[in-house]
Scaffold this motif. Structure first.
Motif, PDB file in Angstrom:
ATOM      1  N   GLU A  51      68.710  42.382  37.543  1.00  0.00           N
ATOM      2  CA  GLU A  51      68.193  41.507  38.593  1.00  0.00           C
ATOM      3  C   GLU A  51      69.311  40.861  39.400  1.00  0.00           C
ATOM      4  OE1 GLU A  51      65.220  39.898  40.853  1.00  0.00           O
ATOM      5  OE2 GLU A  51      64.983  41.300  39.178  1.00  0.00           O
ATOM      6  N   ASN A  52      70.474  40.650  38.758  1.00  0.00           N
ATOM      7  CA  ASN A  52      71.590  39.955  39.391  1.00  0.00           C
ATOM      8  C   ASN A  52      72.900  40.732  39.213  1.00  0.00           C
ATOM      9  OD1 ASN A  52      70.283  37.080  39.977  1.00  0.00           O
ATOM     10  ND2 ASN A  52      69.661  37.680  37.904  1.00  0.00           N
ATOM     11  N   PRO A  53      73.036  41.874  39.875  1.00  0.00           N
ATOM     12  CA  PRO A  53      74.227  42.706  39.686  1.00  0.00           C
ATOM     13  C   PRO A  53      75.530  42.010  40.098  1.00  0.00           C
ATOM     14  CG  PRO A  53      72.925  43.476  41.560  1.00  0.00           C
ATOM     15  CD  PRO A  53      72.083  42.490  40.827  1.00  0.00           C
ATOM     16  N   GLY A  54      75.465  41.150  41.111  1.00  0.00           N
ATOM     17  CA  GLY A  54      76.658  40.425  41.520  1.00  0.00           C
ATOM     18  C   GLY A  54      77.139  39.475  40.442  1.00  0.00           C
ATOM     19  N   TRP A  55      76.216  38.805  39.796  1.00  0.00           N
ATOM     20  CA  TRP A  55      76.539  37.919  38.689  1.00  0.00           C
ATOM     21  C   TRP A  55      77.147  38.733  37.544  1.00  0.00           C
ATOM     22  CZ3 TRP A  55      72.347  34.324  36.041  1.00  0.00           C
ATOM     23  CH2 TRP A  55      72.980  33.463  35.152  1.00  0.00           C
ATOM     24  N   ALA A  56      76.555  39.904  37.282  1.00  0.00           N
ATOM     25  CA  ALA A  56      77.072  40.773  36.220  1.00  0.00           C
ATOM     26  C   ALA A  56      78.532  41.131  36.471  1.00  0.00           C
ATOM     27  CB  ALA A  56      76.222  42.036  36.120  1.00  0.00           C
ATOM     28  N   THR A  57      78.840  41.508  37.702  1.00  0.00           N
ATOM     29  CA  THR A  57      80.227  41.848  38.052  1.00  0.00           C
ATOM     30  C   THR A  57      81.155  40.675  37.797  1.00  0.00           C
ATOM     31  OG1 THR A  57      79.562  43.478  39.721  1.00  0.00           O
ATOM     32  CG2 THR A  57      81.754  42.516  39.944  1.00  0.00           C
ATOM     33  N   VAL A  70      69.953  43.219  48.600  1.00  0.00           N
ATOM     34  CA  VAL A  70      69.641  42.632  49.904  1.00  0.00           C
ATOM     35  C   VAL A  70      68.650  41.503  49.663  1.00  0.00           C
ATOM     36  CG1 VAL A  70      68.630  43.018  52.176  1.00  0.00           C
ATOM     37  CG2 VAL A  70      70.048  44.786  51.109  1.00  0.00           C
ATOM     38  N   ARG A  71      69.032  40.299  50.019  1.00  0.00           N
ATOM     39  CA  ARG A  71      68.226  39.122  49.688  1.00  0.00           C
ATOM     40  C   ARG A  71      67.093  38.933  50.709  1.00  0.00           C
ATOM     41  NH1 ARG A  71      72.042  34.128  48.786  1.00  0.00           N
ATOM     42  NH2 ARG A  71      69.980  33.199  48.551  1.00  0.00           N
ATOM     43  N   ASN A  72      66.125  39.810  50.636  1.00  0.00           N
ATOM     44  CA  ASN A  72      64.959  39.735  51.514  1.00  0.00           C
ATOM     45  C   ASN A  72      63.743  39.251  50.722  1.00  0.00           C
ATOM     46  OD1 ASN A  72      64.309  41.973  49.955  1.00  0.00           O
ATOM     47  ND2 ASN A  72      64.850  43.442  51.556  1.00  0.00           N
ATOM     48  N   GLU A  73      62.559  39.319  51.333  1.00  0.00           N
ATOM     49  CA  GLU A  73      61.352  38.822  50.679  1.00  0.00           C
ATOM     50  C   GLU A  73      61.034  39.602  49.409  1.00  0.00           C
ATOM     51  OE1 GLU A  73      58.052  36.545  49.789  1.00  0.00           O
ATOM     52  OE2 GLU A  73      59.740  36.172  51.150  1.00  0.00           O
ATOM     53  N   ALA A  74      61.279  40.903  49.429  1.00  0.00           N
ATOM     54  CA  ALA A  74      61.017  41.720  48.240  1.00  0.00           C
ATOM     55  C   ALA A  74      61.900  41.268  47.076  1.00  0.00           C
ATOM     56  CB  ALA A  74      61.264  43.187  48.559  1.00  0.00           C
ATOM     57  N   ALA A  75      63.159  40.952  47.363  1.00  0.00           N
ATOM     58  CA  ALA A  75      64.069  40.485  46.318  1.00  0.00           C
ATOM     59  C   ALA A  75      63.624  39.127  45.778  1.00  0.00           C
ATOM     60  CB  ALA A  75      65.482  40.404  46.858  1.00  0.00           C
ATOM     61  N   THR A  76      63.119  38.273  46.665  1.00  0.00           N
ATOM     62  CA  THR A  76      62.637  36.961  46.241  1.00  0.00           C
ATOM     63  C   THR A  76      61.454  37.093  45.293  1.00  0.00           C
ATOM     64  OG1 THR A  76      63.379  35.908  48.279  1.00  0.00           O
ATOM     65  CG2 THR A  76      61.659  34.777  47.034  1.00  0.00           C
ATOM     66  N   LEU A  80      61.091  35.975  41.293  1.00  0.00           N
ATOM     67  CA  LEU A  80      60.009  35.159  40.745  1.00  0.00           C
ATOM     68  C   LEU A  80      59.294  35.884  39.614  1.00  0.00           C
ATOM     69  CD1 LEU A  80      58.482  33.653  44.018  1.00  0.00           C
ATOM     70  CD2 LEU A  80      59.680  32.392  42.211  1.00  0.00           C
ATOM     71  N   ALA A  81      59.081  37.183  39.785  1.00  0.00           N
ATOM     72  CA  ALA A  81      58.426  37.979  38.740  1.00  0.00           C
ATOM     73  C   ALA A  81      59.282  38.030  37.484  1.00  0.00           C
ATOM     74  CB  ALA A  81      58.149  39.387  39.254  1.00  0.00           C
ATOM     75  N   PHE A  82      60.585  38.140  37.671  1.00  0.00           N
ATOM     76  CA  PHE A  82      61.525  38.128  36.541  1.00  0.00           C
ATOM     77  C   PHE A  82      61.373  36.840  35.735  1.00  0.00           C
ATOM     78  CE2 PHE A  82      65.607  36.446  35.074  1.00  0.00           C
ATOM     79  CZ  PHE A  82      66.013  37.423  34.184  1.00  0.00           C
ATOM     80  N   SER A  83      61.348  35.709  36.429  1.00  0.00           N
ATOM     81  CA  SER A  83      61.234  34.428  35.742  1.00  0.00           C
ATOM     82  C   SER A  83      59.892  34.294  35.038  1.00  0.00           C
ATOM     83  CB  SER A  83      61.429  33.277  36.739  1.00  0.00           C
ATOM     84  OG  SER A  83      62.769  33.197  37.163  1.00  0.00           O
ATOM     85  N   ALA A  84      58.830  34.673  35.716  1.00  0.00           N
ATOM     86  CA  ALA A  84      57.499  34.572  35.111  1.00  0.00           C
ATOM     87  C   ALA A  84      57.388  35.440  33.864  1.00  0.00           C
ATOM     88  CB  ALA A  84      56.437  34.971  36.133  1.00  0.00           C
TER      89      ALA A  84
END
Length: 583
Positions: A51-57, A70-76, A80-84
């Motif tokens: 979910e967070n490849p930049g953080w992983a790096t 790409v931080r668009n609506e789909a990523a948002t 949210l789905a990840f957290s839920a």
């Protein structure tokens, strides 16, 4: 605002390490449940990195280096789905059946997931903070860290480039009514960071065996990425919102952000009140020392009746002792071995000699926030360098440089090195990398990290660093007052609407900071919130814990044992470490 990303032990040993770190003995603890929880933690981490490849790096996990989200609506919605999904998974575990160590990890994961939901649904900083959109740091990590052969890293870099234009188009679609101060920060950082692509990356290609065609394609893609960054900066420069958002967060958002990010047993208002009390105490100690020093530096000259004027006169007199602008970085480099020597002589804690610390000029993509910081490698890249980033004084006027160097004078520079490097941030991050809990490291608590750095300043002076010279103690109290006033400033500005004029008065007249330093702190409080409270909050909680631990251990108390035991828990909130150390 530091470029500090927390690290941890190898993922393969997660389950065994967690069991080894478990100290709970309650009758409700279930070994089967804890084994299942350890397995779930591994699944959570795997999912987190996807979910967070930049953080992983940034923490040294390089499986997803080629991916830029790409931080668009789909990523948002995916976030949210990840957290839920994971909040539901956590509910399947009962806290009373977990060991104490696993209870902490449970809370850290739960807090992170709830914070993520709150950030997306309520804070909505992507709409008003354009500086959130800056991809240069992750790319720079791939380029600069020697975790793999250069050509392999450059191929990951190249693959990651393809989404850069779309990334900045998505940014433009989200930013509306930005905070003007954050707008300017985003412009400066993106313009500065573009050189990672059309200069640093292109220069690195010269050292490879790639074909001419490959180099041409890679160069073109890097130039397109740099153009996208500069294009975003230009777009921001032309953006004139009708109703720009204030940089002040407001009480409701501030209280919630403090709760999620500081994870203290205190509320934001309680910490603010404690800082006010501490300021009064520190002023009293500084008055006492200034009266003691006055005859040494002023002879029989009349002593000012006003205590703040007296302190200010003494600080001004001592502050003239500083290095030349061109020697700022080299002076820091020379100080590091002296700190190591002192710690070994006093046996304050173990320092791992195999972990390199590299002092370097602050990279352009990090400019504009703090004058000194630590960048540490991740757990999957334990051999990587830890960088001590030092801001440059190039281009500063003589007046600006003198003001800055009077702030970071002979005494303060030593305290700065203790805080940032040894035994402060650098040392704590080395221990954090060795923590037996991956969760405690990657979900690391900023107040614990900053609090440890502040605590070590006091601990070093208490142990005799500086030969107990009253001059050093006076300057440390000045530095500690800065920590205290960070909290007062941040809360006052974001909650109580403190004006710039009143803020500068607090910093220059009551905290005795140079004008350049105070102006810089004002800029910082306009582009950040809550983080400035980390220092005092963590420091207060650690000092309180040390006193409680000393009382518990009695004659068996040893400072080295406390220091190493405290650090052994990783970068967990102090309130959780306290539970484990005092049980």
């Amino acid at each position: 605002m530091r470029n500090i990303l927390l690290c941890a032990a190898a993922a393969a040993s997660l389950a065994a390490c967690n069991n080894g770190n478990s100290t709970g003995k309650g009758t409700g603890v279930d070994s089967a449940v804890n084994q299942a929880f350890a397995a779930y933690q591994q699944h959570f981490i795997d999912d987190l990195w996807k979910e967070n490849p930049g953080w992983a790096t940034s923490v040294g996990y390089h499986k997803y280096d080629s991916v830029l989200v790409v931080r668009n609506e789909a990523a948002t919605q995916a976030s949210l789905a990840f957290s839920a999904r994971h909040l539901d998974s956590l509910k399947t575990f009962h806290l009373d059946q977990l060991t104490d160590a696993n209870k902490i990890d449970y809370h850290l994961m739960e807090d992170y997931l709830n914070s993520n939901v709150w950030s997306i649904k309520e804070l909505k900083s992507n709409e008003w903070d354009p500086s959130e959109f800056n991809i240069s740091g992750g790319f720079a990590t791939i380029l600069n860290e020697n975790y793999a052969p250069l050509e392999s890293r450059l191929r990951s870099f190249y693959a990651r480039l393809k989404n850069v234009p779309a990334y900045y188009e998505a940014a433009k679609a989200q930013v509306k009514d930005p905070v003007p101060e954050l707008q300017q920060l985003a412009i400066a950082q993106n313009n500065g960071g573009a050189s990672v692509f059309d200069k640093d990356f292109v220069d690195s290609l010269k050292s490879t065996n790639f074909s001419a065609e490959e180099k041409k394609a890679m160069t073109a893609s890097a130039q397109a990425a740099a153009a996208a960054m500069r294009g975003y900066a230009n777009w921001l420069s032309a953006l004139k919102p009708a109703h720009p958002r204030s940089f002040r967060l407001g009480k409701d958002l501030y209280d919630q952000k403090f709760r999620y990010t500081v994870q203290s047993s205190y509320t934001a208002a309680q910490i603010y009140d404690s800082a006010i009390v501490r300021k009064k105490y520190v002023h009293g100690e500084m008055t006492r020392i200034s009266r003691e020093l006055w005859p040494k530096y002023f002879g029989n000259a009349p002593m000012p009746a006003d205590s703040l004027e007296l302190i200010g006169r003494m600080i001004d007199t001592l502050s003239v002792q500083h290095v030349k602008p061109a020697e700022f970085q080299s002076a820091i480099e020379k100080q590091i071995p002296e700190l190591v020597k002192f710690i070994k002589e006093k046996d304050l804690l173990y320092l791992d000699p195999s972990k390199p610390l590299v002092v370097r000029k602050e990279p352009a993509y990090m400019a504009g926030v703090a004058g000194a910081s630590i960048s540490a490698p991740g757990p999957y890249d334990k051999g990587g360098n830890t960088y001590y980033n030092v801001g440059s004084l190039e281009g500063w006027s003589a007046v600006e440089s003198e003001s800055y160097l009077r702030e970071y004078n002979h005494y303060i520079m030593q305290i700065l090195d203790i805080h940032e490097a040894i035994p402060g941030h650098y040392t704590q991050l080395v221990y954090s990398n060795q923590s037996p809990s991956l969760i405690k490291s990657i979900m690391g608590n900023g107040a614990m990290i900053e609090g440890w750095a502040v605590y070590t300043e006091q601990m070093m002076l208490e142990s005799g660093y500086g030969n107990n010279a009253p001059e050093m103690w006076l300057m440390w109290y000045k530095w500690n007052l800065r920590t205290v006033c960070n909290t007062i400033l941040d809360y006052s500005v974001h909650v109580n609407n403190m004006s710039k004029e009143d803020a500068l008065h607090l910093l220059t007249k009551e905290a005795f900071q140079q004008q350049a330093e105070a102006e810089g702190k004002w800029r910082r409080v306009t582009v950040s919130s809550v983080q400035l409270t980390f220092y005092f909050t963590g420091y207060k909680e650690i000092i309180d814990l040390r006193e409680a631990y000393k009382k518990k251990m009695g004659n068996d108390y040893k400072l080295k044992t406390f220091n190493e035991k405290f650090l052994s828990y990783g970068s967990a909130p102090v309130m959780y470490i306290r539970q484990l150390m005092l049980q």
